[in-house]
Design an enzyme around this catalytic site. Structure first.
Site, PDB file in Angstrom:
ATOM      1  N   GLU A  88       0.830  -1.197   0.000  1.00  0.00           N
ATOM      2  CA  GLU A  88       0.000   0.000   0.000  1.00  0.00           C
ATOM      3  C   GLU A  88       0.871   1.255   0.000  1.00  0.00           C
ATOM      4  O   GLU A  88       1.966   1.263   0.544  1.00  0.00           O
ATOM      5  CB  GLU A  88      -0.905  -0.001   1.240  1.00  0.00           C
ATOM      6  CG  GLU A  88      -1.952  -1.098   1.177  1.00  0.00           C
ATOM      7  CD  GLU A  88      -2.863  -1.140   2.397  1.00  0.00           C
ATOM      8  OE1 GLU A  88      -4.065  -1.327   2.214  1.00  0.00           O
ATOM      9  OE2 GLU A  88      -2.372  -0.979   3.529  1.00  0.00           O
ATOM     10  N   CYS A 119       3.487   8.583   0.693  1.00  0.00           N
ATOM     11  CA  CYS A 119       4.089   7.682   1.678  1.00  0.00           C
ATOM     12  C   CYS A 119       4.263   6.330   1.001  1.00  0.00           C
ATOM     13  O   CYS A 119       3.280   5.724   0.571  1.00  0.00           O
ATOM     14  CB  CYS A 119       3.154   7.579   2.887  1.00  0.00           C
ATOM     15  SG  CYS A 119       3.668   6.359   4.099  1.00  0.00           S
ATOM     16  N   CYS A 129       6.575  -6.895   7.035  1.00  0.00           N
ATOM     17  CA  CYS A 129       7.652  -6.341   7.859  1.00  0.00           C
ATOM     18  C   CYS A 129       8.008  -7.393   8.898  1.00  0.00           C
ATOM     19  O   CYS A 129       7.144  -8.112   9.378  1.00  0.00           O
ATOM     20  CB  CYS A 129       7.162  -5.072   8.554  1.00  0.00           C
ATOM     21  SG  CYS A 129       8.426  -4.240   9.543  1.00  0.00           S
ATOM     22  N   CYS A 176       6.663  -4.877  15.663  1.00  0.00           N
ATOM     23  CA  CYS A 176       6.145  -3.913  16.650  1.00  0.00           C
ATOM     24  C   CYS A 176       4.704  -4.298  16.996  1.00  0.00           C
ATOM     25  O   CYS A 176       3.898  -4.586  16.125  1.00  0.00           O
ATOM     26  CB  CYS A 176       6.207  -2.485  16.122  1.00  0.00           C
ATOM     27  SG  CYS A 176       7.884  -1.953  15.768  1.00  0.00           S
ATOM     28  N   SER A 218      11.970   6.760   7.660  1.00  0.00           N
ATOM     29  CA  SER A 218      11.657   6.464   9.056  1.00  0.00           C
ATOM     30  C   SER A 218      12.131   5.058   9.413  1.00  0.00           C
ATOM     31  O   SER A 218      11.930   4.117   8.657  1.00  0.00           O
ATOM     32  CB  SER A 218      10.142   6.569   9.250  1.00  0.00           C
ATOM     33  OG  SER A 218       9.801   6.264  10.585  1.00  0.00           O
ATOM     34  N   SER A 241      11.150   5.986  14.982  1.00  0.00           N
ATOM     35  CA  SER A 241       9.954   5.575  15.714  1.00  0.00           C
ATOM     36  C   SER A 241      10.369   5.243  17.139  1.00  0.00           C
ATOM     37  O   SER A 241      10.943   4.195  17.388  1.00  0.00           O
ATOM     38  CB  SER A 241       9.331   4.349  15.044  1.00  0.00           C
ATOM     39  OG  SER A 241       8.930   4.695  13.740  1.00  0.00           O
TER      40      SER A 241
HETATM   41  N1  SAH Z   1       9.489   0.626   9.931  1.00  0.00           N
HETATM   42  C1  SAH Z   1       9.668   2.064   9.872  1.00  0.00           C
HETATM   43  C2  SAH Z   1       8.756   2.712   8.865  1.00  0.00           C
HETATM   44  C3  SAH Z   1       7.291   2.675   9.200  1.00  0.00           C
HETATM   45  S1  SAH Z   1       6.746   4.271   9.546  1.00  0.00           S
HETATM   46  C4  SAH Z   1       9.489   2.636  11.250  1.00  0.00           C
HETATM   47  O1  SAH Z   1       9.167   1.904  12.162  1.00  0.00           O
HETATM   48  O2  SAH Z   1       9.745   3.813  11.439  1.00  0.00           O
HETATM   49  C5  SAH Z   1       5.179   4.012  10.242  1.00  0.00           C
HETATM   50  C6  SAH Z   1       5.042   4.766  11.550  1.00  0.00           C
HETATM   51  O3  SAH Z   1       3.746   4.492  12.105  1.00  0.00           O
HETATM   52  C7  SAH Z   1       6.043   4.280  12.560  1.00  0.00           C
HETATM   53  O4  SAH Z   1       6.457   5.355  13.348  1.00  0.00           O
HETATM   54  C8  SAH Z   1       5.220   3.326  13.369  1.00  0.00           C
HETATM   55  O5  SAH Z   1       5.771   3.048  14.614  1.00  0.00           O
HETATM   56  C9  SAH Z   1       3.925   4.074  13.448  1.00  0.00           C
HETATM   57  N2  SAH Z   1       2.788   3.240  13.840  1.00  0.00           N
HETATM   58  C10 SAH Z   1       2.685   1.903  13.789  1.00  0.00           C
HETATM   59  N3  SAH Z   1       1.480   1.496  14.241  1.00  0.00           N
HETATM   60  C11 SAH Z   1       0.822   2.616  14.591  1.00  0.00           C
HETATM   61  C12 SAH Z   1      -0.482   2.841  15.098  1.00  0.00           C
HETATM   62  N4  SAH Z   1      -1.316   1.847  15.324  1.00  0.00           N
HETATM   63  N5  SAH Z   1      -0.851   4.128  15.325  1.00  0.00           N
HETATM   64  C13 SAH Z   1       0.009   5.146  15.064  1.00  0.00           C
HETATM   65  N6  SAH Z   1       1.235   4.977  14.566  1.00  0.00           N
HETATM   66  C14 SAH Z   1       1.646   3.723  14.338  1.00  0.00           C
END
Ligand code: SAH
Length: 341
Positions: free
Chosen positions: A91, A104, A111, A115, A190, A213
Site C-alpha cells: 500500500e 508515503c 515487515c 512492533c 523512518s 519511531s
Molecule cells: N518501519 C519504519 C517505517 C514505518 S513508519 C518505522 O518503524 O519507522 C510508520 C510509523 O507508524 C512508525 O512510526 C510506526 O511506529 C507508526 N505506527 C505503527 N502502528 C501505529 C499505530 N497503530 N498508530 C500510530 N502509529 C503507528
C-alpha cells in the site's frame, strides 16, 4: 531473464545502453521517459524503431498493478493497493498538505520488525521491494492523480533500513535530475532504530530527513512494544541520534504514538523530555490509530495535547501530527499486507 531497467541508475543505464552498441546519450532519453510514466518502449518516440525493439527484447519496465484506490471523505487522502509480480501486494498513500503533495511509500511487502501495535507487522515479511517497485509507487500515483509529488516519506509498510541497499538505490533514482529530480531534503526515511544503518545513512545521505519511531521514554516500555529495542537499546539509539545531528546538522524527528495506559502519562512525558534534552529534534506525537487485530487504544486528542504541552514546557519541540486518511485505514501503522483477491 529480462533486465529491470527501472531499477538502473542513469550511470548503470548508460553502461547498459553502450553494451548493446548504442550511443551513451540515448540512456538519458530512456531514463526520462520512465519518469514520465511511460511503460512501453514503443512509446519512446525519440528512439529509433530498432532500439525500441531491441530494448523490448532484453529489458522490461516495472509496472505496479493498481488493484484498488480508496479516497478519504475527510481529507481527500488516497490509499493505493498495488499488486506486485509475485502476487503479493503493498500500500501507498497520497496526501495533500498546504506545503505540497506527499506520497508515503512502502519499502517491503510486510515487515519483520514485529512492533506490537502496528498492522504492518501482522504476517511478517514477504519480500524486499526492488528499487523499481519503490520508484513506481511514486510514478504510478503521479500518473493517476495528474499531480506532481513534492515530498516522499518512506513510512509505509516495511522497515527501510532492513532493505538498505535498495532504499539507497531508490533515493538516487528519484533524486536524479533527468528523472524526478526530487531534492534530498524533500525525502524522509523512518526507522524503528537499526543502529548500524542509521550510522551508515548519516554518511551516505546526510541531507535526507531521518525519523525515528521511538514510542517510549525508556527501555522497559520500549522493549515491550518494539522487539528491536532488545537488540538496540534506547540509550545507544539516542547517542547515535545525537551523533547523527552533529554530523548532518539536521534535526531528527522522533515519532511517538500515544497508547493509553502504556506510554502516555505525565511521568512518561517528563522522562522523554529529559532523555531528548541534548538532541536537536522534533517530536511528532501521533494519537494511536486503531488496528483491529490489536487491543491497544489511543488516548485521544486531549491527552495528546497534555503530553505535547509537557514536552514543550520542558524545552522540547513537539507537535501533534495531523491525522490523514484514518477513515480508510491509511493512517500511520494501519497499512497492512494484503494478498491479491
Ligand atoms: N518501519 C519504519 C517505517 C514505518 S513508519 C518505522 O518503524 O519507522 C510508520 C510509523 O507508524 C512508525 O512510526 C510506526 O511506529 C507508526 N505506527 C505503527 N502502528 C501505529 C499505530 N497503530 N498508530 C500510530 N502509529 C503507528
Amino acid at each position: 531473464m529480462k533486465e529491470d531497467i527501472k531499477s538502473m541508475s542513469l550511470e548503470e543505464l548508460e553502461i547498459f545502453i553502450e553494451s548493446i552498441g548504442e550511443k551513451k546519450y540515448r540512456a538519458k532519453q530512456v531514463f526520462s521517459w520512465l519518469y514520465k510514466g511511460i511503460y512501453n518502449f514503443n512509446d519512446m518516440s525519440d528512439l529509433s524503431k530498432e532500439l525500441r525493439n531491441k530494448l523490448d527484447q532484453i529489458a522490461y519496465i516495472e509496472r505496479l498493478d493498481i488493484l484498488k484506490i480508496q479516497e478519504s471523505k475527510k481529507d481527500r487522502t488516497r490509499k493505493y493497493l498495488f499488486g506486485l509480480r509475485d502476487g503479493s501486494a503493498i500500500e501507498s498513500v497520497f496526501m495533500k498538505y498546504r506545503h505540497g503533495n506527499t506520497v508515503c511509500i512502502s519499502s517491503q511487502a510486510g515487515c519483520r520488525m514485529g512492533c506490537d501495535f502496528c498492522a504492518s507487522a501482522i504476517g511478517g515479511l514477504t519480500k524486499n521491494l526492488s528499487p523499481s517497485e519503490m520508484v513506481d509507487q511514486v510514478i504510478a500515483i503521479e500518473k493517476d492523480t495528474g499531480e506532481k509529488v513534492n515530498n516522499i516519506v518512506v513510512m509505509g509498510t516495511g522497515e527501510p533500513f532492513d532493505n538498505y541497499d535498495n532504499l539507497c538505490k531508490f533515493i538516487v533514482l528519484i533524486h536524479t535530475q533527468e528523472g524526478m529530480n526530487m531534492s534530498l531534503r524533500n525525502i524522509t526515511v523512518s526507522t524503528c532504530g537499526l543502529i548500524p544503518k542509521i550510522k551508515e545513512f548519516g554518511t551516505d545521505f546526510p541531507q535526507v530527513n531521518l525519523a525515528i519511531s521511538l514510542h517510549a521514554p525508556n527501555d522497559a516500555i520500549r522493549s515491550k512494544l518494539m522487539p528491536i529495542n532488545r537488540k538496540y537499546p534506547m540509550d545507544e539509539l539516542l547517542r547515535v541520534c545525537h551523533e547523527h545531528t552533529m554530523v548532518t546538522g539536521r534535526r531528527i524527528t522522533f515519532e511517538y504514538a500515544l497508547i493509553e495506559g502504556v506510554n502516555d502519562s505525565s511521568e512518561n512525558a517528563k522522562e522523554l523530555a529529559d532523555k531528548l534534552s541534548n538532541i536537536l529534534c522534533h517530536v511528532n506525537i501521533i494519537p494511536l490509530n486503531l488496528v483491529s487485530e490489536r487491543d491497544y487504544r489511543g488516548g485521544g486528542r486531549r491527552s495528546a495535547q497534555i503530553f505535547c504541552n509537557i514536552l514543550t514546557q520542558n524545552g522540547i519541540n513537539a507537535t501533534i501530527r495531523r491525522e490523514l486518511g484514518s477513515d480508510i485505514d491509511a493512517a500511520c501503522g494501519q497499512l497492512r499486507l494484503k494478498q491479491k483477491n
